[in-house]
Design a protein around this motif. Structure first.
Motif, short mmCIF file in Angstrom:
data_model
loop_
_atom_site.label_atom_id
_atom_site.label_comp_id
_atom_site.label_asym_id
_atom_site.label_seq_id
_atom_site.Cartn_x
_atom_site.Cartn_y
_atom_site.Cartn_z
N LEU A 68 57.70 -42.02 -21.39
CA LEU A 68 58.73 -42.62 -20.53
C LEU A 68 58.20 -43.86 -19.82
O LEU A 68 58.88 -44.89 -19.75
CB LEU A 68 59.18 -41.60 -19.48
N PHE A 69 56.98 -43.76 -19.29
CA PHE A 69 56.43 -44.90 -18.55
C PHE A 69 56.27 -46.11 -19.46
O PHE A 69 56.64 -47.23 -19.09
CB PHE A 69 55.10 -44.55 -17.91
N HIS A 70 55.74 -45.91 -20.66
CA HIS A 70 55.54 -47.05 -21.56
C HIS A 70 56.89 -47.67 -21.97
O HIS A 70 57.00 -48.90 -22.06
CB HIS A 70 54.75 -46.62 -22.79
N LEU A 71 57.90 -46.84 -22.17
CA LEU A 71 59.23 -47.37 -22.50
C LEU A 71 59.81 -48.15 -21.32
O LEU A 71 60.41 -49.22 -21.51
CB LEU A 71 60.17 -46.22 -22.89
N ALA A 72 59.63 -47.63 -20.12
CA ALA A 72 60.13 -48.34 -18.93
C ALA A 72 59.40 -49.67 -18.75
O ALA A 72 60.01 -50.68 -18.40
CB ALA A 72 59.95 -47.47 -17.69
N LEU A 73 58.11 -49.67 -19.03
CA LEU A 73 57.32 -50.89 -18.89
C LEU A 73 57.78 -51.93 -19.90
O LEU A 73 57.95 -53.12 -19.56
CB LEU A 73 55.84 -50.56 -19.10
N GLU A 74 58.02 -51.50 -21.12
CA GLU A 74 58.48 -52.43 -22.16
C GLU A 74 59.84 -53.03 -21.81
O GLU A 74 60.12 -54.19 -22.11
CB GLU A 74 58.56 -51.70 -23.50
N ALA A 107 51.18 -56.39 -11.04
CA ALA A 107 51.70 -57.73 -10.78
C ALA A 107 52.53 -58.27 -11.93
O ALA A 107 53.49 -59.01 -11.73
CB ALA A 107 50.54 -58.68 -10.47
N GLU A 108 52.18 -57.89 -13.17
CA GLU A 108 52.87 -58.48 -14.32
C GLU A 108 54.27 -57.91 -14.52
O GLU A 108 55.06 -58.44 -15.31
CB GLU A 108 52.04 -58.26 -15.59
N ALA A 109 54.61 -56.85 -13.82
CA ALA A 109 55.95 -56.24 -13.91
C ALA A 109 56.78 -56.68 -12.72
O ALA A 109 56.26 -57.03 -11.66
CB ALA A 109 55.84 -54.73 -13.95
N SER A 110 58.08 -56.64 -12.87
CA SER A 110 58.95 -57.04 -11.76
C SER A 110 58.87 -56.05 -10.61
O SER A 110 58.94 -56.44 -9.44
CB SER A 110 60.40 -57.17 -12.24
N PHE A 111 58.70 -54.76 -10.91
CA PHE A 111 58.56 -53.75 -9.85
C PHE A 111 57.95 -52.50 -10.46
O PHE A 111 58.65 -51.68 -11.06
CB PHE A 111 59.92 -53.42 -9.22
N VAL A 112 56.65 -52.35 -10.33
CA VAL A 112 55.95 -51.12 -10.68
C VAL A 112 54.96 -50.84 -9.57
O VAL A 112 53.99 -51.58 -9.37
CB VAL A 112 55.21 -51.22 -12.03
N ILE A 113 55.24 -49.80 -8.77
CA ILE A 113 54.33 -49.42 -7.70
C ILE A 113 54.06 -47.92 -7.79
O ILE A 113 54.87 -47.15 -8.32
CB ILE A 113 54.88 -49.78 -6.30
N GLY A 114 52.92 -47.54 -7.28
CA GLY A 114 52.57 -46.13 -7.22
C GLY A 114 51.97 -45.82 -5.87
O GLY A 114 51.20 -46.62 -5.32
N VAL A 115 52.32 -44.67 -5.32
CA VAL A 115 51.74 -44.22 -4.04
C VAL A 115 51.18 -42.82 -4.24
O VAL A 115 51.79 -41.99 -4.93
CB VAL A 115 52.76 -44.25 -2.90
#
Length: 241
Positions: free
Chosen positions: A102-108, A206-214
């Motif tokens: 799922l994460f890789h698909l969302a990133l793509e 940084a290379e994604a429009s919005f990917v953050i993790g806490v």
């Protein structure tokens, strides 16, 4: 429908797959703490539960406006080239397979992503990073995971100018429950939040429009849904482009 006639953003969120008892039944079930769902709704999104069953495809993910990678069990350490530590818990391999996909698909697709606790760790591993498998070995205390079923609190500092700091400020008190944490950062990730003992508590891609993790559990702060609002707003902005 939203008041302006536009569709409410659909926020996919990963779930546990566990034996659960409800009503007259005790069966394998897709389950998730309600606090996640309430937080997404309060932030203006519509939660869509994504259980770890079957194989996710681009056409599935294309229906989502954002993705939350929820907390849960330890990730298989073989994914980052390590043998299990004695303290590493029971693994959920089916969930690992589903959520890395799922994460890789969302990133793509450049779909906004928020990783929570295990979700942050998954983002890091997916991008080539590694974990400390037992934080007390490094930090010397159990402050991040005081006892089973109990959230601890941590004082977190955020990097000025980071996306996470723009949402919650440069200092925040959080709820936490984890015994693993980032060791080496994955490719492209930047650490932007730290506990007082130096544990990495927030990252951004940084290379994604919005990917953050806490590393903490924002869904447990029921009066503060700013991280979820940031995710929903990123989803709205993506839809408007």
């Amino acid at each position: 429908m939203a008041s302006n006639g536009s569709r409410v953003p659909l926020i996919g969120i990963t779930t546990y797959l566990e034996q659960a008892k409800f009503g007259l039944w005790e069966l394998p079930s897709a389950v998730l703490m309600r606090s996640y769902l309430d937080s997404i709704v309060a932030a203006g999104g519509m939660p869509v539960m994504l259980p770890p069953v079957g194989r996710w495809l681009p056409e599935h993910v294309s229906h989502l406006d954002a993705l939350v990678l929820s907390g849960g069990a330890d990730i298989d350490p073989s994914r980052y080239g390590q043998a299990p530590h004695a303290a590493t818990g029971t693994l959920r391999l089916e969930r690992d397979t589903s959520e890395f996909g799922l994460f890789h698909l969302a990133l793509e697709a450049d779909i906004p992503v928020l990783g929570v606790c295990r979700g942050l760790q998954l983002i890091n591993i997916a991008l080539g990073g590694t974990l400390h498998q037992h934080v007390p070995d490094v930090a010397g205390s159990n402050s991040h995971n005081p006892s089973s079923g109990v959230f601890g609190t941590n004082d977190i500092k955020l990097a000025p100018g980071s996306v996470v700091a723009s949402l919650v400020g440069e200092h925040t008190i959080v709820h936490c429950h984890h015994h693993q944490a980032i060791d080496q950062l994955g490719s492209g990730l930047t650490a932007v939040g730290w506990a007082q003992d130096g544990t990495v508590e927030a990252v951004e891609l940084a290379e994604a429009s919005f990917v953050i993790g806490v590393q903490w559990h924002p869904e447990e702060n029921h009066t503060d849904v700013r991280l979820f609002q940031g995710l929903v707003q990123a989803a709205v902005q993506r839809k408007s482009q």
